[in-house]
Design a protein around this motif. Structure first.
Motif, PDB file in Angstrom:
ATOM      1  N   GLN A   1       0.835  -1.212   0.000  1.00 40.97           N
ATOM      2  CA  GLN A   1       0.000   0.000   0.000  1.00 40.97           C
ATOM      3  C   GLN A   1       0.863   1.253   0.000  1.00 40.97           C
ATOM      4  N   ASP A   2       1.852   1.295   0.891  1.00 36.77           N
ATOM      5  CA  ASP A   2       2.745   2.457   0.951  1.00 36.77           C
ATOM      6  C   ASP A   2       3.535   2.602  -0.346  1.00 36.77           C
ATOM      7  N   GLY A   3       3.981   1.470  -0.903  1.00 41.29           N
ATOM      8  CA  GLY A   3       4.761   1.528  -2.134  1.00 41.29           C
ATOM      9  C   GLY A   3       3.946   2.020  -3.316  1.00 41.29           C
ATOM     10  N   LEU A   4       2.705   1.569  -3.421  1.00 39.87           N
ATOM     11  CA  LEU A   4       1.851   2.021  -4.519  1.00 39.87           C
ATOM     12  C   LEU A   4       1.515   3.503  -4.374  1.00 39.87           C
ATOM     13  N   THR A   5       1.306   3.948  -3.142  1.00 37.40           N
ATOM     14  CA  THR A   5       1.006   5.363  -2.919  1.00 37.40           C
ATOM     15  C   THR A   5       2.180   6.241  -3.330  1.00 37.40           C
ATOM     16  N   SER A   6       3.376   5.870  -2.865  1.00 36.73           N
ATOM     17  CA  SER A   6       4.567   6.639  -3.246  1.00 36.73           C
ATOM     18  C   SER A   6       4.834   6.505  -4.741  1.00 36.73           C
ATOM     19  N   GLY A   7       4.670   5.294  -5.268  1.00 35.65           N
ATOM     20  CA  GLY A   7       4.935   5.069  -6.685  1.00 35.65           C
ATOM     21  C   GLY A   7       4.007   5.849  -7.589  1.00 35.65           C
TER      22      GLY A   7
ATOM     23  N   SER B   1       9.539   1.102  -0.405  1.00 35.48           N
ATOM     24  CA  SER B   1       8.718   0.657   0.727  1.00 35.48           C
ATOM     25  C   SER B   1       9.278  -0.609   1.363  1.00 35.48           C
ATOM     26  N   PHE B   2       9.607  -1.608   0.545  1.00 42.87           N
ATOM     27  CA  PHE B   2      10.127  -2.864   1.099  1.00 42.87           C
ATOM     28  C   PHE B   2      11.543  -2.684   1.640  1.00 42.87           C
ATOM     29  N   SER B   3      12.314  -1.769   1.052  1.00 45.10           N
ATOM     30  CA  SER B   3      13.657  -1.497   1.581  1.00 45.10           C
ATOM     31  C   SER B   3      13.582  -0.873   2.967  1.00 45.10           C
ATOM     32  N   THR B   4      12.550  -0.072   3.197  1.00 44.22           N
ATOM     33  CA  THR B   4      12.362   0.536   4.515  1.00 44.22           C
ATOM     34  C   THR B   4      12.191  -0.537   5.582  1.00 44.22           C
TER      35      THR B   4
ATOM     36  N   TRP C   1      13.260  -3.856   5.324  1.00 38.28           N
ATOM     37  CA  TRP C   1      14.410  -4.741   5.441  1.00 38.28           C
ATOM     38  C   TRP C   1      15.689  -4.009   5.848  1.00 38.28           C
ATOM     39  N   ALA C   2      15.908  -2.823   5.312  1.00 38.97           N
ATOM     40  CA  ALA C   2      17.168  -2.089   5.579  1.00 38.97           C
ATOM     41  C   ALA C   2      16.882  -0.598   5.488  1.00 38.97           C
ATOM     42  N   SER C   3      16.238  -0.058   6.505  1.00 32.52           N
ATOM     43  CA  SER C   3      15.794   1.338   6.458  1.00 32.52           C
ATOM     44  C   SER C   3      16.957   2.316   6.328  1.00 32.52           C
ATOM     45  N   ASP C   4      18.112   1.960   6.875  1.00 33.36           N
ATOM     46  CA  ASP C   4      19.257   2.868   6.813  1.00 33.36           C
ATOM     47  C   ASP C   4      19.816   2.992   5.396  1.00 33.36           C
ATOM     48  N   TYR C   5      19.511   2.005   4.562  1.00 35.65           N
ATOM     49  CA  TYR C   5      20.086   1.986   3.218  1.00 35.65           C
ATOM     50  C   TYR C   5      19.027   2.103   2.125  1.00 35.65           C
ATOM     51  N   LYS C   6      17.813   2.517   2.498  1.00 42.19           N
ATOM     52  CA  LYS C   6      16.740   2.520   1.503  1.00 42.19           C
ATOM     53  C   LYS C   6      17.033   3.485   0.349  1.00 42.19           C
ATOM     54  N   GLU C   7      17.613   4.651   0.649  1.00 45.17           N
ATOM     55  CA  GLU C   7      17.919   5.601  -0.418  1.00 45.17           C
ATOM     56  C   GLU C   7      19.011   5.055  -1.333  1.00 45.17           C
ATOM     57  N   VAL C   8      19.990   4.393  -0.738  1.00 47.71           N
ATOM     58  CA  VAL C   8      21.069   3.796  -1.536  1.00 47.71           C
ATOM     59  C   VAL C   8      20.504   2.741  -2.474  1.00 47.71           C
ATOM     60  N   ILE C   9      19.606   1.913  -1.956  1.00 46.76           N
ATOM     61  CA  ILE C   9      19.013   0.844  -2.769  1.00 46.76           C
ATOM     62  C   ILE C   9      18.196   1.440  -3.912  1.00 46.76           C
ATOM     63  N   VAL C  10      17.402   2.473  -3.608  1.00 51.90           N
ATOM     64  CA  VAL C  10      16.553   3.084  -4.626  1.00 51.90           C
ATOM     65  C   VAL C  10      17.386   3.686  -5.751  1.00 51.90           C
ATOM     66  N   PHE C  11      18.404   4.451  -5.390  1.00 57.99           N
ATOM     67  CA  PHE C  11      19.184   5.135  -6.425  1.00 57.99           C
ATOM     68  C   PHE C  11      20.156   4.200  -7.138  1.00 57.99           C
ATOM     69  N   THR C  12      20.441   3.045  -6.527  1.00 59.70           N
ATOM     70  CA  THR C  12      21.250   2.050  -7.230  1.00 59.70           C
ATOM     71  C   THR C  12      20.488   1.454  -8.403  1.00 59.70           C
TER      72      THR C  12
END
Length: 340
Positions: A11-17, A304-307, A309-320
């Motif tokens: 739900q959060d991912g679809l909203t942000s997406g 959303s799912f990165s938040t 599993w690894a909230s500290d690295y969610k931005e890194v995962i997204v931009f990778t």
């Protein structure tokens, strides 16, 4: 992770997406028509959210001052270039900006219905798109793409500074459009999330009809395919640029209005939001609208799912995520020297 958590994260991912998809579409639109990578797209989001929250607090005059200043700057620039009195369009825009400034001072903004507050917010922000194009990009429309990018980055810095000056460093959050939600199995979808998804789908559908069925939409498509050919057929590149920037401002402001009740936004929050939309736009090679929308939706889900599993690295995962697409584009695209 059980099914309920998966549904909540989805739900959060679809909203942000959905928001990222709208921003990706506007970035692709502006780039294909004007060759400008619209770095300040996120500022329209910030302005929309801050203006909506300001109206609900009874104060939103700062953006009216900015609109008036941009109108005066464009009129002065046109006067300097043409060495003649302002034309009818300049006077109409000046009258509009002054009338809106007066209206915002007289109306009881806090007591207005939410739909009126949203319409006033759009009335403030949407004209800024064409104004910024006329002031910053129209005089250098034929310049090299790198020059346009540098100007876009500089404009982003200016708008972020103005945002800090107008709204301060404190965050803002507006009231939700409606309370309650919709229960689907064990998960209750927030009403505001449903507003975001439904509005995004409607807007994407409206953009499809606009580009496929209307004269102005076909003119923008023609300009994006072949700028010189469109000009030879009587389509004004200047008008196409103004229209594309106006649509980008509308999409950005509407996105800000939609997400303001979901999260606290600050004066510089828009850049990170639009950057994630840019990741989606790159998946389509800054050319394909459907692929850009799908890519941006995927960015929201991955975030959303990165938040979780690894909230500290969610931005890194997204931009990778952008790296494989850049490598694929680099390997599959024929490189040639641009015309000077």
């Amino acid at each position: 992770m059980d099914s309920q958590i998966v549904l909540l994260l989805g739900q959060d991912g679809l909203t942000s997406g959905a928001i990222y998809a709208l921003l990706a579409l506007s970035i692709v639109l502006v780039f294909s028509v004007t060759r400008v990578l619209l770095v300040p797209q996120g500022e329209f989001v910030t302005f929309g959210a801050m203006a909506m929250a300001g109206m609900q607090a009874g104060q939103s005059i700062a953006l009216a001052w900015l609109l008036l200043a941009l109108t005066v700057a464009r009129t002065a620039g046109a006067l300097w270039r043409r060495r003649e009195l302002p034309g009818p369009g300049d006077w109409i825009m000046l009258t509009y900006a002054v009338a809106l400034w007066v209206l915002l001072r007289l109306l009881p903004l806090q007591a207005l219905p939410m739909v009126v507050q949203a319409l006033l917010t759009l009335a403030l922000i949407v004209p800024m798109g064409p104004l910024l194009y006329d002031i910053a990009f129209k005089p250098i429309a034929s310049a090299h793409s790198l020059v346009l990018l540098i100007v876009s980055i500089a404009l982003h810095g200016v708008l972020v500074g103005l945002s800090l000056l107008m709204f301060g460093a404190e965050g803002a959050r507006s009231e939700p459009f409606s309370d309650g939600g919709l229960g689907i199995g064990p998960v209750v979808f927030k009403s505001q999330a449903l507003w975001v998804i439904a509005t995004s789908l409607l807007l994407i559908g409206a953009l499809y009809v606009f580009f496929d069925r209307t004269l102005y939409g076909k003119a923008l498509r023609a300009t994006s395919v072949n700028r010189l050919g469109a000009e030879l057929m009587g389509i004004s590149p200047e008008f196409a640029g103004q229209l594309s920037f106006g649509l980008a401002a509308f999409i950005g402001a509407l996105s800000g209005i939609l997400i303001a009740p979901l999260t606290t936004l600050y004066f510089d929050s828009g850049f990170l939001i639009s950057l994630k939309g840019f990741v989606g736009a790159v998946t389509g090679g800054l050319l394909s609208y459907p692929i850009a929308a799908l890519g941006a939706t995927s960015v929201g889900l991955v975030e959303s799912f990165s938040t979780f599993w690894a909230s500290d690295y969610k931005e890194v995962i997204v931009f990778t995520l952008i790296l494989p697409f850049l490598m694929w584009r680099s390997l599959t695209t024929r490189h040639s020297e641009e015309d000077a």
